[in-house]
Enzyme design. Structure first.
Site, PDB file in Angstrom:
ATOM      1  N   HIS A  46       0.807  -1.222   0.000  1.00 29.92           N
ATOM      2  CA  HIS A  46       0.000   0.000   0.000  1.00 29.92           C
ATOM      3  C   HIS A  46       0.844   1.277   0.000  1.00 29.92           C
ATOM      4  CE1 HIS A  46      -3.736  -2.193   0.546  1.00 29.92           C
ATOM      5  NE2 HIS A  46      -3.167  -2.888   1.506  1.00 29.92           N
ATOM      6  N   GLU A 158      -5.363 -13.244   5.642  1.00 26.83           N
ATOM      7  CA  GLU A 158      -6.323 -12.146   5.750  1.00 26.83           C
ATOM      8  C   GLU A 158      -7.621 -12.443   4.999  1.00 26.83           C
ATOM      9  OE1 GLU A 158      -4.465  -8.613   4.119  1.00 26.83           O
ATOM     10  OE2 GLU A 158      -3.197  -9.809   2.801  1.00 26.83           O
ATOM     11  N   ASP A 184      -9.087  -6.642   5.822  1.00 26.58           N
ATOM     12  CA  ASP A 184      -9.498  -7.541   4.749  1.00 26.58           C
ATOM     13  C   ASP A 184     -10.142  -8.813   5.303  1.00 26.58           C
ATOM     14  OD1 ASP A 184      -8.572  -5.746   2.907  1.00 26.58           O
ATOM     15  OD2 ASP A 184      -6.735  -6.842   2.442  1.00 26.58           O
TER      16      ASP A 184
END
Length: 250
Positions: A46, A158, A184
């Site tokens: 990210h 996740e 997530d």
């Protein structure tokens, strides 16, 4: 290449202190070294990192005796290799959902004979300098064994699918650490936007319990991480609250 500073701290019976970055900031790395941090982690999934910036981060961090780890954008071997060639000594693979995913991740992180990582010419393989490799490790095979022992291979569980396939994931020998992803994970359980939902917390606790029982570690077992944005935003808000009404001239 330096000894993995996270594993070195762990051998002292202590968690390593890690500065988390979502963008390159070499000044912050120097500050972290001066204040007692042990390592740096880069969020490559990210965050905003180019190969050049990762190379610079590793150069500065290694100069201060701090290892660099990273969450990579994907578990594709060619992607992971770009980070390892820069000198990264720990990889967190996102969205690991099967034993095959975990094996792919481990193979990409570990040099033969333990894995299938490609040999490169960057910092991660001592710039492929034969004389230096021989002097320090007796050659490339000796270096391969040393660097594998200094590599932290972590899988991020996740999703519900990853949880359902946890036994197969934990069976992969080269995998050492399990991490979570509450945002997530909660979405995959049908609770989007509720990372603290009791079901997500229960399943994460079960993942960590089963990981330890399988001889692996949870990421929180070996590191304590402070993200730079949390540090800046928290300190800035505290300063603003304390001084927003300071009268002029005092």
């Amino acid at each position: 290449m330096i000894e993995n500073s996270i594993l070195k701290k762990n051998r002292q019976g202590l968690k390593a202190l890690v500065l988390g970055l979502t963008f390159p900031c070499t000044e912050a790395i120097e500050y972290a070294a001066r204040t007692g941090f042990d390592a740096v982690n880069l969020d490559g999934e990210h965050g905003a990192f180019s190969p050049d910036s990762v190379d610079l981060v590793c150069r500065i961090a290694h100069g201060h005796g701090m290892s660099v780890t990273a969450r990579v954008p994907s578990i594709d071997a060619w992607v992971i290799n770009l980070w390892l060639d820069r000198g990264v000594q720990g990889i967190l693979g996102p969205h690991v959902e099967s034993g095959a995913d975990a094996q792919q991740l481990a193979d990409a992180c570990l040099l033969p004979p333990a894995g299938r990582r490609s040999w490169g010419g960057g910092r991660g393989t001592m710039f492929n300098e034969d004389d230096a490799l021989i002097a320090a490790h007796g050659g490339k095979l000796g270096f391969s064994r040393w660097t594998n022992a200094n590599m932290i291979v972590s899988a991020q569980i996740e999703s519900k699918l990853g949880y359902d396939n946890l036994d197969a994931i934990l069976a992969v020998p080269g995998l050492g650490v399990i991490a979570g992803g509450p945002n997530d994970f909660c979405a995959s359980l049908g609770h989007p936007g509720e990372p603290n939902h009791p079901e997500r917390q229960r399943l994460t606790a079960d993942i960590e319990r089963r990981a330890r029982a399988a001889g692996k570690q949870a990421s929180s077992d070996i590191t304590s991480t402070l993200n730079l944005q949390e540090l800046l935003l928290g300190s800035a808000r505290e300063f603003a609250r304390g001084h927003a009404n300071d009268p002029l001239g005092t």
